[in-house]
Design an enzyme around this catalytic site. Structure first.
Site, short mmCIF file in Angstrom:
data_model
loop_
_atom_site.label_atom_id
_atom_site.label_comp_id
_atom_site.label_asym_id
_atom_site.label_seq_id
_atom_site.Cartn_x
_atom_site.Cartn_y
_atom_site.Cartn_z
N ASP A 16 0.82 -1.22 0.00
CA ASP A 16 0.00 0.00 0.00
C ASP A 16 0.86 1.27 0.00
O ASP A 16 1.99 1.27 0.49
CB ASP A 16 -0.91 -0.03 1.25
CG ASP A 16 -2.09 0.92 1.12
OD1 ASP A 16 -2.36 1.39 -0.01
OD2 ASP A 16 -2.74 1.19 2.14
N HIS A 33 2.24 3.29 -8.94
CA HIS A 33 2.09 1.85 -9.20
C HIS A 33 3.28 1.32 -9.99
O HIS A 33 3.80 0.26 -9.71
CB HIS A 33 0.78 1.58 -9.96
CG HIS A 33 -0.45 1.99 -9.20
ND1 HIS A 33 -0.64 1.68 -7.87
CD2 HIS A 33 -1.56 2.68 -9.57
CE1 HIS A 33 -1.81 2.16 -7.47
NE2 HIS A 33 -2.39 2.79 -8.48
N LEU A 127 10.73 -20.71 -4.41
CA LEU A 127 9.67 -19.86 -3.85
C LEU A 127 8.37 -19.98 -4.65
O LEU A 127 8.40 -20.02 -5.88
CB LEU A 127 10.15 -18.41 -3.92
CG LEU A 127 9.12 -17.32 -3.59
CD1 LEU A 127 8.86 -17.26 -2.09
CD2 LEU A 127 9.60 -15.94 -4.08
C1 IPE Z 1 -5.54 -2.61 0.06
O1 IPE Z 1 -5.20 -1.29 -0.14
C2 IPE Z 1 -5.53 -3.36 -1.24
C3 IPE Z 1 -4.23 -3.53 -1.88
C4 IPE Z 1 -3.08 -3.14 -1.42
C5 IPE Z 1 -4.26 -4.23 -3.12
P1 IPE Z 1 -6.32 -0.14 -0.29
O2 IPE Z 1 -5.58 1.11 -0.50
O3 IPE Z 1 -7.31 -0.54 -1.30
O4 IPE Z 1 -7.01 -0.18 1.15
P2 IPE Z 1 -7.84 0.93 1.94
O5 IPE Z 1 -8.87 1.46 1.02
O6 IPE Z 1 -6.86 1.99 2.38
O7 IPE Z 1 -8.41 0.21 3.12
C1 IPE Z 2 -1.71 0.24 -3.28
O1 IPE Z 2 -1.48 1.60 -3.34
C2 IPE Z 2 -1.98 -0.39 -4.62
C3 IPE Z 2 -3.39 -0.77 -4.84
C4 IPE Z 2 -4.33 -0.72 -3.96
C5 IPE Z 2 -3.74 -1.23 -6.17
P1 IPE Z 2 -2.68 2.66 -3.35
O2 IPE Z 2 -3.07 2.91 -4.75
O3 IPE Z 2 -3.77 2.21 -2.46
O4 IPE Z 2 -1.96 3.93 -2.75
P2 IPE Z 2 -2.52 4.94 -1.67
O5 IPE Z 2 -2.99 4.14 -0.50
O6 IPE Z 2 -3.64 5.69 -2.33
O7 IPE Z 2 -1.36 5.80 -1.31
MG MG Z 3 -4.11 2.44 -0.48
#
Ligand code: IPE
Ligand code: IPE
Ligand code: MG
Length: 240
Positions: A16, A33, A127
């Protein structure tokens, strides 16, 4: 990383913070990303080096489909590209590649690349890298329950008694069947929640939260998580 660490069998990561990483640099979310791919590669390398048997990565949740179309399409294109580009890394490192999640929601193009990479690496014994794509914990549970119900109805139709449902049988209906439950869950970006991730499978998992944003996550951060894990006292409800 200290010498005497207990190496977990299965580490899972909620990757995240990509969006915030990009915003801090004045860029588009997709830039975050894209930069997260390097962290995936480093984490795999580290897992191979440490002899971790399973590394699962939460790449896209069922809820993430509700993000703007542009971001979702960009992410899916990045998945196609990454699966293609990493095939050589899988081969070199004896990595078995698997994707778990709600396949019906993925594009035929992405499914084709995934299936090719899965077939090509099926015999690899190092792995096991599992990418959780279009996955959510509640979806997995409901899916397992409906599949068991369908099998039970079919047994009744044949005049048989349906198998008694217990924890082991229920686990075999989850899409993580055959994979040991995670020993350690790492979540980056400072959020302290599991966001509908492996709800059943994390019953006794140790959680490790770090403020590091996913694109900045390096081997040394992974090593810190393993150090913390080796200091945990896992009691499973018993008294030691
Ligand atoms: C969780 O992250 C999902 C992934 C990392 C794929 P999100 O960014 O979607 O989660 P919330 O919305 O902060 O809970
Ligand atoms: C995690 O990073 C990747 C996915 C959920 C696909 P985010 O896109 O949730 O990044 P933040 O949380 O908005 O910084
Ligand atoms: Mg996120």
């Amino acid at each position: 990383m200290s010498e005497n660490v207990t190496v977990p069998v299965h580490v899972t990561i909620i990757m995240d913070g990509n969006g915030r990483w990009a915003r801090q640099r004045g860029g588009e979310r997709l830039m975050g990303h894209r930069n997260g791919v390097k962290s995936v590669r480093e984490s795999c390398e580290f897992a191979v080096e440490k002899g971790i048997k399973y590394l699962s990565l939460y790449a896209f949740s069922e809820e993430n489909w509700s993000r703007p179309k542009e971001e979702v399409e960009g992410l899916m294109a990045l998945m196609v590209k990454s699966v293609l580009e990493e095939r050589e890394t899988f081969r070199k490192n004896n990595i078995r590649f698997r994707v778990i999640g709600h396949r019906e929601r993925l594009s035929p193009e992405l499914l084709e690349k995934i299936d090719e990479a899965q077939a090509e690496t099926a015999g690899n014994t190092g792995l096991t890298l599992i990418v959780m794509l279009s996955y959510s914990g509640k979806w997995d549970l409901v899916n397992a329950a409906s599949r068991y119900a369908a099998d039970a109805c079919e047994a009744v139709r044949r005049g048989e008694t349906p198998p008694q449902l217990d924890e082991a049988l229920f686990s075999s209906y989850l899409c993580t069947a055959g994979i040991p439950d995670p020993d350690l869950l790492i979540r980056t970006s400072g959020e302290q929640r599991i966001s509908n991730y492996m709800l059943w499978q994390c019953a006794y998992t140790e959680f490790y939260f770090t403020d590091v944003l996913w694109p900045d996550f390096r081997k040394s951060d992974f090593a810190d998580a393993l150090d913390a894990f080796s200091k945990r006292d896992r009691r499973y409800g018993k008294i030691k």
